[in-house]
Write a protein that holds these residues in place. Structure first.
Motif, PDB file in Angstrom:
ATOM      1  N   UNK A  43      47.345  49.891  55.615  1.00 57.97           N
ATOM      2  CA  UNK A  43      47.754  49.907  57.023  1.00 57.97           C
ATOM      3  C   UNK A  43      49.238  50.186  57.136  1.00 57.97           C
ATOM      4  N   UNK A  44      49.602  50.862  58.210  1.00 55.14           N
ATOM      5  CA  UNK A  44      50.988  51.092  58.572  1.00 55.14           C
ATOM      6  C   UNK A  44      51.242  50.477  59.938  1.00 55.14           C
ATOM      7  N   UNK A  63      46.624  45.878  52.883  1.00 59.08           N
ATOM      8  CA  UNK A  63      47.850  46.205  52.157  1.00 59.08           C
ATOM      9  C   UNK A  63      48.712  46.996  53.134  1.00 59.08           C
ATOM     10  N   UNK A  64      49.827  46.420  53.552  1.00 52.74           N
ATOM     11  CA  UNK A  64      50.533  46.886  54.735  1.00 52.74           C
ATOM     12  C   UNK A  64      51.904  47.465  54.391  1.00 52.74           C
ATOM     13  N   UNK A  65      52.243  48.533  55.088  1.00 52.61           N
ATOM     14  CA  UNK A  65      53.610  49.044  55.120  1.00 52.61           C
ATOM     15  C   UNK A  65      54.150  48.782  56.518  1.00 52.61           C
ATOM     16  N   UNK A  89      51.754  41.508  49.858  1.00 54.54           N
ATOM     17  CA  UNK A  89      50.839  42.448  50.511  1.00 54.54           C
ATOM     18  C   UNK A  89      51.543  43.335  51.538  1.00 54.54           C
ATOM     19  N   UNK A  90      52.866  43.205  51.644  1.00 54.85           N
ATOM     20  CA  UNK A  90      53.600  43.996  52.629  1.00 54.85           C
ATOM     21  C   UNK A  90      54.794  44.675  51.969  1.00 54.85           C
ATOM     22  N   UNK A 101      58.241  60.539  56.992  1.00 55.16           N
ATOM     23  CA  UNK A 101      56.864  60.880  56.653  1.00 55.16           C
ATOM     24  C   UNK A 101      56.399  59.970  55.517  1.00 55.16           C
ATOM     25  N   UNK A 102      55.227  59.388  55.629  1.00 53.27           N
ATOM     26  CA  UNK A 102      54.708  58.548  54.544  1.00 53.27           C
ATOM     27  C   UNK A 102      54.248  59.401  53.368  1.00 53.27           C
ATOM     28  N   UNK A 103      54.112  58.755  52.217  1.00 58.33           N
ATOM     29  CA  UNK A 103      53.666  59.465  51.014  1.00 58.33           C
ATOM     30  C   UNK A 103      52.173  59.764  51.049  1.00 58.33           C
TER      31      UNK A 103
END
Length: 225
Positions: A43-44, A63-65, A89-90, A101-103
């Motif tokens: 999740x973002x 599992x969060x960004x 988890x963050x 931009x995310x990977x």
């Protein structure tokens, strides 16, 4: 009042007199309602502020960004995650969401009242590109003043909006607002299934017990595989 919503603006907000209240906020109630039944994955939280939503997700197995432009907000978020026992988890990322931009795409992308330094609907377009096939996009934003004015004309009891990084005294500027129709019009049916598209009004207690009505636009959509 219009704002640029750039790094300087948010740094000032998070170093100002509203920082303590913003840093102790609870998760947005729309989050639990809309994604509480989803199978956890990646999740973002785009524009995570002090991390309430990201921490809520992490506590339920995601599992969060958490990404935000304000370093002070992320410092507070990391402290709260550690206190909640979900620090592992963050991942916290300082990022300008108008260019970052995310990977990799995410199973869930959620954003609650985030205002990057770009047109609001174009930001929602960007957020949609970060969703993996089969994943979920959840947008919780400020309802456009024209929509709340229309409710006034029809006799509803309205108040001021509540920002992701604190309440705007006179409501959010129009440039940081949207309607359900303006968001869903950008989610093409060939690529997206719209699950929720609503304009919500709820009461919230603020400092000294003062109550205000919060005007939200909530859109949840699933990206077709």
């Amino acid at each position: 009042m219009e704002h640029t919503f750039d790094n300087e603006y948010w740094d000032q907000i998070w170093q100002g007199d509203r920082a303590a209240a913003m840093g102790s906020g609870q998760p947005n109630p729309h989050l639990a309602h809309e994604v509480g039944d989803l199978v956890p994955g990646t999740a973002l939280d785009a524009g995570c502020g002090a991390g309430a939503e990201a921490i809520w997700l992490a506590g339920r197995g995601w599992q969060v960004t958490g990404a935000d432009i304000a370093a002070a907000a992320l410092d507070r978020a990391a402290e709260r995650a550690a206190d909640a026992g979900v620090a592992q988890r963050v991942q916290w990322v300082q990022a300008d969401l108008s260019t970052w931009e995310p990977d990799a795409p995410y199973d869930l992308v959620t954003t609650s009242y985030a205002h990057p330094a770009m047109p609001q609907l174009e930001f929602y377009d960007r957020a949609a590109t970060w969703v993996a096939p089969g994943g979920t996009l959840l947008i919780v934003g400020h309802l456009h003043p024209e929509a709340t004015a229309d409710d006034h004309r029809h006799g509803s009891d309205q108040g001021h909006g509540h920002g992701r990084h604190g309440r705007h005294v006179d409501g959010p500027p129009a440039s940081a607002s949207a309607t359900a129709a303006s968001i869903t019009a950008r989610l093409g049916p060939a690529e997206w299934e719209v699950v929720t598209a609503e304009e919500s009004h709820r009461t919230m207690s603020g400092p000294e017990g003062r109550e205000s009505t919060i005007h939200d636009v909530v859109v949840r959509a699933t990206r077709r595989s």
